[in-house]
Motif scaffolding. Structure first.
Motif, mmCIF file in Angstrom:
data_model
loop_
_atom_site.group_PDB
_atom_site.id
_atom_site.type_symbol
_atom_site.label_atom_id
_atom_site.label_comp_id
_atom_site.label_asym_id
_atom_site.label_seq_id
_atom_site.Cartn_x
_atom_site.Cartn_y
_atom_site.Cartn_z
ATOM 1 N N GLY A 176 -37.011 -5.367 -31.949
ATOM 2 C CA GLY A 176 -36.186 -6.562 -32.093
ATOM 3 C C GLY A 176 -34.691 -6.344 -32.089
ATOM 4 N N LEU A 177 -34.212 -5.171 -31.722
ATOM 5 C CA LEU A 177 -32.774 -4.931 -31.694
ATOM 6 C C LEU A 177 -32.166 -5.529 -30.425
ATOM 7 N N VAL A 178 -31.025 -6.191 -30.580
ATOM 8 C CA VAL A 178 -30.367 -6.882 -29.472
ATOM 9 C C VAL A 178 -29.180 -6.047 -29.003
ATOM 10 N N PRO A 179 -29.164 -5.630 -27.708
ATOM 11 C CA PRO A 179 -28.102 -4.745 -27.233
ATOM 12 C C PRO A 179 -26.871 -5.491 -26.725
ATOM 13 N N SER A 180 -25.739 -4.818 -26.782
ATOM 14 C CA SER A 180 -24.501 -5.269 -26.146
ATOM 15 C C SER A 180 -23.627 -4.039 -25.934
ATOM 16 N N MET A 181 -22.582 -4.172 -25.097
ATOM 17 C CA MET A 181 -21.731 -3.036 -24.791
ATOM 18 C C MET A 181 -20.305 -3.523 -24.571
ATOM 19 N N ASP A 182 -19.331 -2.719 -25.031
ATOM 20 C CA ASP A 182 -17.940 -3.129 -24.903
ATOM 21 C C ASP A 182 -17.288 -2.499 -23.675
ATOM 22 N N ALA A 183 -15.987 -2.702 -23.538
ATOM 23 C CA ALA A 183 -15.285 -2.341 -22.304
ATOM 24 C C ALA A 183 -15.192 -0.844 -22.063
ATOM 25 N N LEU A 238 -7.042 0.960 -24.700
ATOM 26 C CA LEU A 238 -8.025 1.016 -23.626
ATOM 27 C C LEU A 238 -7.386 1.497 -22.323
ATOM 28 N N ALA A 239 -6.205 1.013 -22.024
ATOM 29 C CA ALA A 239 -5.534 1.407 -20.779
ATOM 30 C C ALA A 239 -5.282 2.911 -20.733
ATOM 31 N N GLU A 240 -4.937 3.491 -21.880
ATOM 32 C CA GLU A 240 -4.704 4.931 -21.935
ATOM 33 C C GLU A 240 -6.000 5.698 -21.740
ATOM 34 N N ALA A 241 -7.098 5.191 -22.316
ATOM 35 C CA ALA A 241 -8.396 5.834 -22.124
ATOM 36 C C ALA A 241 -8.811 5.776 -20.655
ATOM 37 N N LEU A 242 -8.606 4.651 -20.006
ATOM 38 C CA LEU A 242 -9.003 4.499 -18.608
ATOM 39 C C LEU A 242 -8.192 5.403 -17.685
ATOM 40 N N ALA A 243 -7.008 5.801 -18.117
ATOM 41 C CA ALA A 243 -6.164 6.686 -17.313
ATOM 42 C C ALA A 243 -6.569 8.152 -17.443
ATOM 43 N N ALA A 244 -7.555 8.461 -18.305
ATOM 44 C CA ALA A 244 -7.978 9.844 -18.503
ATOM 45 C C ALA A 244 -8.444 10.453 -17.179
ATOM 46 N N ARG A 255 -10.580 9.900 -12.082
ATOM 47 C CA ARG A 255 -10.063 9.111 -13.192
ATOM 48 C C ARG A 255 -11.180 8.267 -13.787
ATOM 49 N N LEU A 256 -11.117 8.070 -15.104
ATOM 50 C CA LEU A 256 -12.150 7.309 -15.786
ATOM 51 C C LEU A 256 -12.206 5.874 -15.281
ATOM 52 N N GLU A 257 -11.065 5.264 -14.980
ATOM 53 C CA GLU A 257 -11.071 3.880 -14.523
ATOM 54 C C GLU A 257 -11.856 3.720 -13.219
#
Length: 420
Positions: free
Chosen positions: A62-69, A158-164, A171-173
């Motif tokens: 019964g666990l409901v999944p979701s995911m962020d950016a 988030l923008a800095e993480a995506l630039a990894a 690149r991660l983005e």
């Protein structure tokens, strides 16, 4: 810590240790290596496969999944009052290139087993319970480490993480959209869910618990960490025609720096953790004097002042041994030491007592996602032993009995926190 003080007997149902062990072996098939370890890079197709397996297990209870950016995965068990901040647990599923079956995965599967035991017992909590898989905890391909929890907690934009950027230049983005798309049945979550508390179970990744013969450790805090890169620049030259007296050999000077650094930190004793990690020598030709060398430093200590002193010593020693070359020392990332709240440590200790598990208090030498969550909610950690303290290694191992002991205490603590 506003949780019901343990009294009387345990409230949590008994977890299924055999199922917990079996799921560790099943999950380890995703990225399995021939020597028994796991290679499951963050944001890879194999990482997505493991997550889909977890989602399937979660949906069955019964666990409901979701995911962020950034790719943090959440599996929610609804309580009687979903408007209240949730109680969360979890860790990560990504591994080192030659990692083991338990680093990170144990914290995720322990949380899943705790929630499964509540489901099978028909127990509903006041607050929602949230099982979390934090993205890219290892940082072995896209730095920095603990990326997902850092973005969640607001400590990394988030923008800095995506630039990894990966070592191969990717690149991660560019890689992240395909990874997110590999979870087609998991809806996106645009806002970070508010948390009442976060608990993380983990193998110790060190030898202390095994040496003490104890099945459980209550973690008092986590060492501070600084990642540095040393960039030594000389001049490329012909290996056969250039006399040593006129060479600007970047590798020669980098080796001298390394020797001086090891001598300095070895003299400080075991309270400091000093590691030289990745080395890059350019141009990498057997008959060319190296013109540039870059190497990384991982420095850890329980006190912030000692970290500052250590970083200053690194800079001075590198300058002293630069010789005819130039050197620059850049801090890549860092985090201050933390101490977990006394209330949560007491709760974990009392829950261990209810189930009659002997334990000890100890500081974590490794950084974990709980450290990043420390700034946004009440956090705590449990350790179980791993064989010979080996981790980040295919030989990493833990016993079913120790994994079950930590999971049982985790289930008890989660139940009490979720009813607070």
């Amino acid at each position: 810590m506003m949780a019901s003080a343990p009294h009387g007997g345990p409230r949590a149902p008994r977890i299924d240790g055999e199922r917990l062990w079996r799921r560790h072996l099943e999950l380890a098939r995703h990225g399995a290596l021939s020597a028994g370890g796991v290679d499951r890079p963050a944001f890879s197709a194999i990482d997505a496969q493991a997550r889909r397996q977890l989602v399937d297990w979660g949906r069955a209870i019964g666990l409901v999944p979701s995911m962020d950016a950034i790719g943090n995965l959440f599996l929610r068990r609804t309580g009687r009052r979903p408007e209240l901040p949730a109680v969360a647990t979890g860790s990560h599923l990504d591994t080192q290139p030659t990692g083991g079956k338990f680093d990170g995965a144990y914290g995720v599967l322990a949380g899943l087993e705790a929630l499964a035991s509540l489901h099978e017992a028909g127990l509903q909590t006041e607050r929602d319970l949230l099982l979390v898989v934090w993205a890219n905890e290892e940082g072995s391909h896209f730095a920095p480490t603990t990326m997902g929890s850092a973005v969640f907690s607001g400590q990394l934009p988030l923008a800095e993480a995506l630039a990894a950027q990966a070592p191969d230049g990717g690149r991660l983005e560019d890689a992240l959209p395909a990874f997110l798309a590999a979870h087609p049945e998991v809806p996106r979550q645009d806002t970070a869910p508010p948390l009442h508390a976060f608990l993380e179970a983990h193998i110790e990744q060190g030898p202390v618990l095994e040496a003490a013969g104890l099945p459980l450790g209550i973690v008092t805090g986590i060492q501070g960490l600084r990642w540095l890169e040393v960039d030594v620049r000389g001049q490329e030259a012909h290996a056969g025609t250039t006399p040593g007296s006129v060479r600007r050999d970047a590798l020669r000077q980098a080796v001298q720096m390394a020797r001086a650094l090891f001598a300095h930190f070895d003299a400080l004793g075991d309270s400091v953790r000093f590691t030289l990690g990745r080395w890059r020598v350019e141009p990498g030709s057997p008959n060319t004097v190296p013109g540039r060398v870059r190497f990384t430093i991982d420095l850890r200590h329980p006190r912030e002042a000692a970290l500052a002193d250590g970083e200053e010593a690194i800079r001075q020693l590198c300058e002293t041994h630069a010789g005819p070359c130039t050197v620059a020392v850049e801090r890549l990332s860092g985090s201050a030491p933390i101490v977990f709240p006394e209330g949560i440590r007491d709760l974990l200790d009392q829950c261990a007592d209810l189930w009659a598990f002997p334990r000890m208090a100890l500081v974590s030498g490794a950084t974990h996602d709980a450290k990043l969550l420390h700034g946004v909610t009440t956090t705590g950690m449990l350790f179980v032993p791993c064989e010979k303290g080996i981790s980040h290694n295919q030989l990493e191992n833990a016993t079913p009995e120790h994994l079950a002991a930590g999971t049982q205490v985790l289930a008890e603590a989660l139940l009490r926190l979720a009813d607070a």
